[in-house]
Scaffold this motif. Structure first.
Motif, short mmCIF file in Angstrom:
data_model
loop_
_atom_site.label_atom_id
_atom_site.label_comp_id
_atom_site.label_asym_id
_atom_site.label_seq_id
_atom_site.Cartn_x
_atom_site.Cartn_y
_atom_site.Cartn_z
N GLN A 15 44.91 38.80 46.67
CA GLN A 15 43.63 39.77 46.34
C GLN A 15 42.84 39.08 45.03
O GLN A 15 41.46 39.17 45.36
CB GLN A 15 44.25 41.10 45.94
N VAL A 16 43.40 38.72 43.94
CA VAL A 16 42.74 38.08 42.85
C VAL A 16 42.30 36.78 43.33
O VAL A 16 41.16 36.22 42.96
CB VAL A 16 43.46 38.26 41.62
N HIS A 55 50.05 30.27 49.53
CA HIS A 55 51.55 30.22 49.65
C HIS A 55 51.82 29.23 50.54
O HIS A 55 52.85 28.34 50.56
CB HIS A 55 51.86 31.63 50.00
N LEU A 58 51.81 25.80 48.92
CA LEU A 58 52.44 25.47 47.80
C LEU A 58 53.44 26.72 47.54
O LEU A 58 52.98 27.66 47.23
CB LEU A 58 51.84 25.28 46.74
N ASP A 59 54.78 26.65 47.32
CA ASP A 59 55.66 27.64 47.35
C ASP A 59 55.99 27.35 45.84
O ASP A 59 56.74 26.34 45.39
CB ASP A 59 56.98 27.64 47.96
N VAL A 60 55.55 28.31 44.71
CA VAL A 60 55.86 28.21 43.56
C VAL A 60 57.28 28.02 42.96
O VAL A 60 57.53 27.79 41.93
CB VAL A 60 54.82 28.93 42.63
N ALA A 83 52.59 35.22 43.11
CA ALA A 83 53.62 36.11 42.68
C ALA A 83 54.05 36.84 43.68
O ALA A 83 53.60 37.22 44.82
CB ALA A 83 52.90 37.24 41.60
N THR A 85 54.59 40.45 44.88
CA THR A 85 53.88 41.57 44.22
C THR A 85 54.47 43.07 44.87
O THR A 85 53.74 43.90 44.73
CB THR A 85 52.53 41.50 44.49
N SER A 123 50.15 38.66 34.04
CA SER A 123 51.46 39.61 33.97
C SER A 123 50.83 40.97 34.25
O SER A 123 49.67 41.13 34.77
CB SER A 123 52.06 39.49 32.58
N TYR A 148 60.64 44.19 39.58
CA TYR A 148 59.33 43.63 39.28
C TYR A 148 58.82 43.27 37.85
O TYR A 148 58.48 42.28 37.47
CB TYR A 148 58.14 44.24 40.23
N LYS A 152 58.31 39.88 35.84
CA LYS A 152 57.23 39.28 35.04
C LYS A 152 57.26 39.19 33.81
O LYS A 152 56.76 38.30 33.24
CB LYS A 152 55.92 40.26 35.38
N ALA A 168 47.24 42.55 33.39
CA ALA A 168 46.35 43.59 33.99
C ALA A 168 47.16 44.53 34.42
O ALA A 168 48.40 44.50 34.78
CB ALA A 168 45.49 42.78 35.02
N ILE A 171 45.26 46.57 39.88
CA ILE A 171 44.43 45.75 40.16
C ILE A 171 44.13 46.22 41.70
O ILE A 171 44.75 46.43 42.83
CB ILE A 171 44.76 44.18 40.36
N1 LIG Z 1 48.25 44.14 42.30
C1 LIG Z 1 48.24 44.89 41.03
O1 LIG Z 1 48.13 45.87 40.90
C2 LIG Z 1 48.73 43.84 40.00
C3 LIG Z 1 48.74 44.44 38.73
C4 LIG Z 1 49.09 43.48 37.60
C5 LIG Z 1 49.50 42.30 37.65
N2 LIG Z 1 49.40 41.70 38.87
C6 LIG Z 1 49.43 40.33 38.85
O2 LIG Z 1 48.32 39.72 39.44
C7 LIG Z 1 48.65 38.50 40.16
C8 LIG Z 1 47.66 38.54 41.36
O3 LIG Z 1 48.22 39.55 42.08
P1 LIG Z 1 47.16 39.85 43.58
O4 LIG Z 1 46.88 41.45 43.40
O5 LIG Z 1 46.54 39.16 43.81
O6 LIG Z 1 48.60 39.89 44.58
P2 LIG Z 1 48.69 39.34 46.03
O7 LIG Z 1 47.54 39.91 46.74
O8 LIG Z 1 50.02 39.89 46.48
O9 LIG Z 1 48.51 37.84 45.79
C9 LIG Z 1 49.79 37.08 45.57
C10 LIG Z 1 49.56 35.89 46.35
O10 LIG Z 1 50.91 35.14 45.97
C11 LIG Z 1 51.53 34.63 47.17
N3 LIG Z 1 52.77 34.14 47.07
C12 LIG Z 1 54.12 34.95 46.95
N4 LIG Z 1 54.99 34.11 46.73
C13 LIG Z 1 54.48 33.01 46.54
C14 LIG Z 1 55.27 31.67 46.37
N5 LIG Z 1 56.56 31.78 46.41
N6 LIG Z 1 54.58 30.53 46.22
C15 LIG Z 1 53.09 30.70 46.30
N7 LIG Z 1 52.41 31.85 46.58
C16 LIG Z 1 53.05 32.94 46.87
C17 LIG Z 1 51.04 35.60 48.28
O11 LIG Z 1 51.26 35.22 49.46
P3 LIG Z 1 51.88 35.98 50.68
O12 LIG Z 1 51.08 36.97 50.64
O13 LIG Z 1 51.71 35.00 51.95
O14 LIG Z 1 53.32 35.91 50.43
C18 LIG Z 1 49.58 36.03 47.85
O15 LIG Z 1 48.61 35.35 48.52
C19 LIG Z 1 50.09 38.44 40.32
O16 LIG Z 1 50.57 37.62 39.25
C20 LIG Z 1 50.52 39.85 40.08
O17 LIG Z 1 51.83 40.13 39.63
C21 LIG Z 1 49.12 42.42 40.06
#
Ligand SMILES: NC(=O)c1ccc[n+]([C@@H]2O[C@H](COP(=O)([O-])OP(=O)(O)OC[C@H]3O[C@@H](n4cnc5c(N)ncnc54)[C@H](OP(=O)(O)O)[C@@H]3O)[C@@H](O)[C@H]2O)c1
Length: 305
Positions: A15-16, A55, A58-60, A83, A85, A123, A148, A152, A168, A171
């Motif tokens: 998403q981000v 993802h 690269l698997d982090v 992450a 998530t 985070s 979760y 984090k 944040a 999101i």
């Molecule tokens: N969403 C929220 O409300 C929220 C709030 C506060 C903080 N955050 C943080 O903001 C950041 C971005 O979140 P987002 O909303 O963009 O989440 P997101 O849409 O779930 O994106 C996370 C990405 O990480 C990928 N991923 C998962 N496991 C992985 C791994 N082992 N290696 C590499 N990539 C991997 C996912 O790929 P797949 O889908 O293919 O697994 C996905 O593309 C994260 O650190 C999250 O914890 C999110």
């Protein structure tokens, strides 16, 4: 002319991630605010060279793969967004969640240090227990209530003061899977929704966060930063606003308590975890009122239907 700043983005299909890749390329992400990044400087053509790793790329949680990726690309800055998530699923997937959100940050920080790259990682407000009774500032005590949140927080603990850690919350982006899309779909379909009044937080529009991240890529300040849109809200407030924006009356959103949810969510959420963004606003422009950002988000989605 100086060479572009090379920015490696992990989780770039998330998403981000998609919004950050747009913003670093000088494009306004869908639902984003027209105008300059939050440090007031336009992105120059060729200012950034962006390497987005999904993802699949690269698997982090794979230490060797992370070190190899950074050694091969030698970025100036890593924007670490990858992450685990799924907040409720994490309760039953503890090992995997920690491997990605805690160890993964450690691998990125170590590998970045080896090539001299600055790290910016994201985070969450879920590192707090929500019992403070006021908005959280950066140095408030953490006490996560879910797997979760704990994962984090463990990720944050991998970060030295030189690493920039952005907290944040809630999101939501046009290309994400946030609950705001469910609210908007139900509003358009003539259905009603029930959302809780006993979880209060701060909305962070993904496009606005992406703009903040551009400013941080330039400034590389290090330390903890709370970044969110202005004003706090409950999930019921967000639903009510989405309904109004999409022309629904006050019968659209109904207030409930978390204890009314059936089934109850697996993971506990903090009751009040809104982020105090004073530090951010002392250095950069505010992200703007959450209501405006949510309106842009849902009307963009509406326009795309
Ligand atoms: N969403 C929220 O409300 C929220 C709030 C506060 C903080 N955050 C943080 O903001 C950041 C971005 O979140 P987002 O909303 O963009 O989440 P997101 O849409 O779930 O994106 C996370 C990405 O990480 C990928 N991923 C998962 N496991 C992985 C791994 N082992 N290696 C590499 N990539 C991997 C996912 O790929 P797949 O889908 O293919 O697994 C996905 O593309 C994260 O650190 C999250 O914890 C999110």
């Amino acid at each position: 002319m100086s060479r572009p700043v090379r920015v490696l983005v992990t989780g770039s299909a998330g998403q981000v991630g998609v919004d950050v890749v747009d913003s670093l390329g000088g494009r306004v992400p869908p639902g984003g605010r027209d105008g300059l990044p939050l440090d007031g400087r336009a992105v120059d053509h060729g200012e950034f060279e962006v390497l987005g790793l999904t993802h699949h790329d690269l698997d982090v949680s794979d230490r060797d793969a992370v070190h190899h990726a950074l050694a091969a690309s030698r970025p100036d800055v890593v924007v670490h967004l990858a992450a685990y998530t799924k907040v409720d699923a994490a309760q039953r997937d503890v090992r995997r969640c920690f491997a990605v959100n805690a160890d993964g940050v450690g691998h990125v920080v170590d590998a970045a240090s080896a090539v001299g790259a600055h790290v910016i990682t994201i985070s969450t407000d879920y590192v707090f227990d929500g019992r403070k009774g006021a908005a959280y500032v950066e140095d408030d005590l953490t006490n996560p209530q879910s797997v979760y949140g704990a994962s984090k927080r463990a990720g944050e603990e991998w970060c030295s003061p030189e690493v920039t850690v952005v907290r944040a919350s809630w999101i939501m982006g046009v290309r994400g899977t946030s609950v705001v899309h469910t609210m908007a779909r139900r509003a358009r379909d003539g259905q009603e929704v029930r959302f809780v009044t006993d979880q209060r937080g701060t909305v962070t529009a993904s496009a606005d966060l992406a703009s903040a991240l551009v400013a941080l890529v330039r400034a590389r300040p290090g330390g903890l930063w709370h970044v969110a849109n202005d004003g706090d809200a409950t999930w019921f407030d967000v639903a009510q606003h989405v309904g109004r924006v999409l022309g629904r009356g006050d019968d659209f959103a109904h207030p409930i308590r978390t204890s009314d949810l059936d089934p109850l969510p697996l993971a506990a959420r903090p009751e009040r975890s809104d982020l105090d963004t004073t530090k951010w606003r002392q250095h950069f422009a505010p992200l703007g009122p959450w209501r405006e950002s949510v309106e842009r988000l849902v009307t963009w989605e509406g326009a795309a239907r």
